[in-house]
Design an enzyme around this catalytic site. Structure first.
Site, short mmCIF file in Angstrom:
data_model
loop_
_atom_site.label_atom_id
_atom_site.label_comp_id
_atom_site.label_asym_id
_atom_site.label_seq_id
_atom_site.Cartn_x
_atom_site.Cartn_y
_atom_site.Cartn_z
N ASP A 43 57.94 56.83 51.87
CA ASP A 43 59.28 57.39 51.63
C ASP A 43 59.63 57.45 50.15
O ASP A 43 60.75 57.79 49.78
CB ASP A 43 60.33 56.59 52.39
CG ASP A 43 60.36 55.12 51.98
OD1 ASP A 43 59.62 54.76 51.03
OD2 ASP A 43 61.11 54.35 52.59
N GLY A 44 58.69 57.10 49.27
CA GLY A 44 58.95 57.22 47.84
C GLY A 44 59.37 55.91 47.19
O GLY A 44 59.47 55.83 45.96
N GLN B 226 69.62 62.36 23.02
CA GLN B 226 70.94 62.68 23.58
C GLN B 226 71.92 61.57 23.18
O GLN B 226 72.27 60.71 23.98
CB GLN B 226 70.82 62.76 25.10
CG GLN B 226 71.59 63.91 25.67
CD GLN B 226 71.29 64.08 27.14
OE1 GLN B 226 70.23 63.69 27.62
NE2 GLN B 226 72.22 64.63 27.87
N ASP C 21 60.98 70.30 10.87
CA ASP C 21 62.44 70.32 10.76
C ASP C 21 62.90 69.17 9.85
O ASP C 21 62.09 68.31 9.47
CB ASP C 21 63.13 70.25 12.13
CG ASP C 21 62.66 69.07 12.97
OD1 ASP C 21 62.35 68.03 12.39
OD2 ASP C 21 62.61 69.20 14.21
N LYS D 299 64.76 74.06 11.26
CA LYS D 299 64.55 74.54 12.64
C LYS D 299 65.87 74.86 13.30
O LYS D 299 66.85 74.13 13.14
CB LYS D 299 63.83 73.45 13.45
CG LYS D 299 63.64 73.83 14.91
CD LYS D 299 62.68 72.88 15.63
CE LYS D 299 63.35 71.61 16.07
NZ LYS D 299 62.45 70.72 16.79
C1 R5P Z 1 63.05 67.11 17.72
O1 R5P Z 1 63.59 67.59 16.75
C2 R5P Z 1 61.67 66.54 17.67
O2 R5P Z 1 61.38 66.01 16.42
C3 R5P Z 1 60.61 67.55 18.03
O3 R5P Z 1 60.49 68.50 17.00
C4 R5P Z 1 60.90 68.23 19.31
O4 R5P Z 1 61.33 67.33 20.29
C5 R5P Z 1 59.69 68.96 19.80
O5 R5P Z 1 60.00 69.60 21.00
P1 R5P Z 1 59.13 70.81 21.48
O6 R5P Z 1 57.69 70.40 21.40
O7 R5P Z 1 59.59 71.04 22.89
O8 R5P Z 1 59.45 71.97 20.61
#
Ligand code: R5P
Length: 305
Positions: free
Chosen positions: A44-45, A102, A176, A199
């Site tokens: 059942d998980g 998050q 980024d 980014k």
């Molecule tokens: C977020 O800014 C992290 O440093 C990664 O650049 C990001 O989570 C990469 O996610 P994905 O591979 O889905 O582009």
């Protein structure tokens, strides 16, 4: 404490079967015993866990939180079970700690997952250790696990050394601004040059990476980031670098999640090598975080005075 000798039993590392390789490396570096958290999946998980019936006072549980939803229940059950079996100081070693991105409610009503996960972990463990967590607005792991000890380790210098051995004189590129911290740390030891891109994320599978206008023509470029999930961030950056005339483009990440077709897309974008640490088990693992984890655990295991 053993009644016969009055000696404290040595600490123990607990780990699950799918992370055994890293656990064994960490335990060997520490000279600790490593024991498996045995799992049985019911039809059942539900899951039944079995721990060694007599645990020492000091126990570390290794559990990476890639695919976190499936693992969290087991993790919390294992921690609570370990307490009942004798553990008085419990550390979570989570080489990849999910839900760190998050950290605010981006829209009204959104649950702040980082905060809630942090509280759950703080209720279960005295200490939480991880490698290159994606912290942004909340800047330290101590804040994530209120009242507990958060230990942040970084694999960036190890990745920098690896890259310098594989591609002497490589130009490191952060996809980024958030990755600048890791690229700068990776570049420092071997004295590599680096650039930081900008980014814009348009969706789960859509990003636009603007690489700075510096001349990359003819250069051996290595994109370095904390985590690759769908790989789209690295794919977009790699495409731009190839168009700009980079001689080669390789990729180095701490946590290689490589969800779905990420690896195929990286290959199609002209990426030559993909390297990752063993924080997440994957075929691209080439650098071990075991020495980092072992050292941090050795420091944690010294009883507080
Ligand atoms: C977020 O800014 C992290 O440093 C990664 O650049 C990001 O989570 C990469 O996610 P994905 O591979 O889905 O582009």
């Amino acid at each position: 404490m053993s009644e016969a000798t009055g000696m404290q039993a040595p600490p123990m590392l607990l780990a699950f079967d799918d992370e055994w390789t890293l656990a064994a490396r960490v335990a060997q570096a520490l000279g600790w015993r490593v024991c498996e958290v045995q799992r049985h999946g019911f039809p059942d998980g539900e899951t039944r866990l079995r721990l060694p019936p007599h645990l020492p006072a000091c126990v570390a549980l290794l559990r990476g939180l890639q695919q976190p939803n499936a693992k969290l229940t087991e993790l919390l059950l294992a921690a609570a079970g370990a307490r009942e079996l004798g553990a008085r100081r419990l550390a979570l070693v989570s080489p990849y700690l999910a839900y760190m991105r998050q950290d605010i409610a981006f829209t009204p009503g959104e649950v702040v997952s980082q905060r809630q996960l942090g509280r759950l972990l703080a209720a279960a463990f005295e200490c939480v250790m991880t490698v290159d967590p994606h912290l942004h607005r909340v800047t330290t792991l101590d804040e994530v696990v209120p009242g507990r000890r958060g230990v942040t380790l970084s694999a960036a210098p190890l990745l920098g050394d690896w890259v310098a051995q594989q591609v002497p004189g490589a130009l490191l590129v952060a996809p980024d601004e958030e990755a600048e911290q890791w690229v700068a740390a990776a570049a420092r030891g071997p004295g590599l040059a680096y650039l930081v891109s900008h980014k814009q994320r348009l969706g789960d599978h859509e990003v636009q990476v603007s690489v700075p206008a510096a001349d990359v023509s003819g250069r051996a470029v290595v994109l370095l980031d904390d985590v690759a999930s769908t790989g789209r961030t690295l794919v977009d950056a790699a495409c731009t670098l190839r168009v700009r005339g980079a001689a080669t483009v390789d990729v180095a990440v701490t946590h290689g999640l490589f969800v779905g077709d990420a690896l195929q897309r990286l290959q199609a974008a002209g990426v030559r090598h993909v390297w990752s640490t063993d924080s997440v088990p994957h075929a691209s693992n080439c650098v071990s975080v075991a020495p980092l984890l072992a050292q941090a655990l050795a420091e944690w295991a010294v009883p507080p005075v």
